[in-house]
Design a protein around this motif. Structure first.
Motif, PDB file in Angstrom:
ATOM      1  N   CYS A   1      67.307  91.033  68.861  1.00  0.00           N
ATOM      2  CA  CYS A   1      65.883  90.761  68.604  1.00  0.00           C
ATOM      3  C   CYS A   1      65.232  90.142  69.833  1.00  0.00           C
ATOM      4  O   CYS A   1      64.072  90.433  70.145  1.00  0.00           O
ATOM      5  CB  CYS A   1      65.718  89.833  67.405  1.00  0.00           C
TER       6      CYS A   1
ATOM      7  N   ASP B   1      63.499  96.981  68.294  1.00  0.00           N
ATOM      8  CA  ASP B   1      62.620  96.986  67.121  1.00  0.00           C
ATOM      9  C   ASP B   1      63.363  97.078  65.797  1.00  0.00           C
ATOM     10  O   ASP B   1      62.941  96.493  64.800  1.00  0.00           O
ATOM     11  CB  ASP B   1      61.614  98.142  67.212  1.00  0.00           C
ATOM     12  N   TRP B   2      64.432  97.822  65.738  1.00  0.00           N
ATOM     13  CA  TRP B   2      65.158  98.022  64.489  1.00  0.00           C
ATOM     14  C   TRP B   2      66.237  96.964  64.243  1.00  0.00           C
ATOM     15  O   TRP B   2      66.873  96.971  63.181  1.00  0.00           O
ATOM     16  CB  TRP B   2      65.769  99.419  64.447  1.00  0.00           C
TER      17      TRP B   2
ATOM     18  N   ASP C   1      58.836  88.401  69.852  1.00  0.00           N
ATOM     19  CA  ASP C   1      60.253  88.719  69.694  1.00  0.00           C
ATOM     20  C   ASP C   1      61.109  87.470  69.901  1.00  0.00           C
ATOM     21  O   ASP C   1      62.107  87.263  69.207  1.00  0.00           O
ATOM     22  CB  ASP C   1      60.695  89.798  70.696  1.00  0.00           C
TER      23      ASP C   1
END
Length: 183
Positions: free
Chosen positions: A67, A72-73, A150
């Motif tokens: 992260c 993104d996933w 993030d």
């Protein structure tokens, strides 16, 4: 003239009443789960559960790092981690008799000493590991002027992982060191 202090009975405090309630609730739950999962109560199986939990925590921390790098996933990987964590944690709690969070009145002196030692280790590990997300967030916020979302998500997931490790560590230690139950 008033009675001597030793002749007066002290009323139980709110904390005393709560501890008594907690002990009663713990003993009731212990009786309900005492015969559940007998094949998992061996030292070998408890140690396997501890290893599964440790691997799950390592995976959770790796997800946090992913992260941090903006994958993104990566947050979706928390779902399989939770699908492993919750059953493994529940089974370890059942087969170890929840000794890590048992009230003092429900344990004998040796069990209290073991529990307190495991809790002390858990607190120390939590304090040291918590420095990782703290420094990550402090230095990251300084470098990015606090604009990296993030980084905030990664720091939060790192902190959550560390808190889970610290909360589970006493039961993991006790599950690891306790001998096999007598037949």
């Amino acid at each position: 003239m008033s009675e001597p202090r030793s002749a007066l009975r002290a009323e139980p405090t709110l904390i005393d009443r709560y501890q008594a309630y907690r002990t009663r609730r713990f003993l009731k739950t212990e009786r309900a789960y005492a015969d559940l999962l007998p094949g998992w109560r061996t030292r070998r199986r408890r140690r396997a559960l501890v290893i599964v939990l440790a691997a799950t925590f390592a995976f959770m921390f790796a997800v946090s790092v992913m992260c941090a790098f903006g994958v993104d996933w990566a947050p979706l990987l928390w779902l399989p981690a939770c699908l492993v964590f919750f059953p493994a944690w529940s089974v370890l709690q059942i087969v170890s008799g929840r000794q890590g969070d048992a009230p003092q009145a429900a344990l004998d002196e040796y069990e209290v000493q073991q529990r307190n030692s495991a809790r002390s280790i858990g607190l120390t590990v939590t304090q040291y590991l918590m420095l990782v997300p703290i420094f990550y967030l402090i230095f990251g916020a300084t470098l990015t002027d606090g604009t990296d979302t993030d980084m905030a998500y990664a720091g939060g997931s790192m902190a959550l992982t560390v808190l889970l490790v610290g909360g589970c560590l006493p039961a993991m230690i006790l599950g690891w060191i306790r001998p096999d139950p007598e037949a």
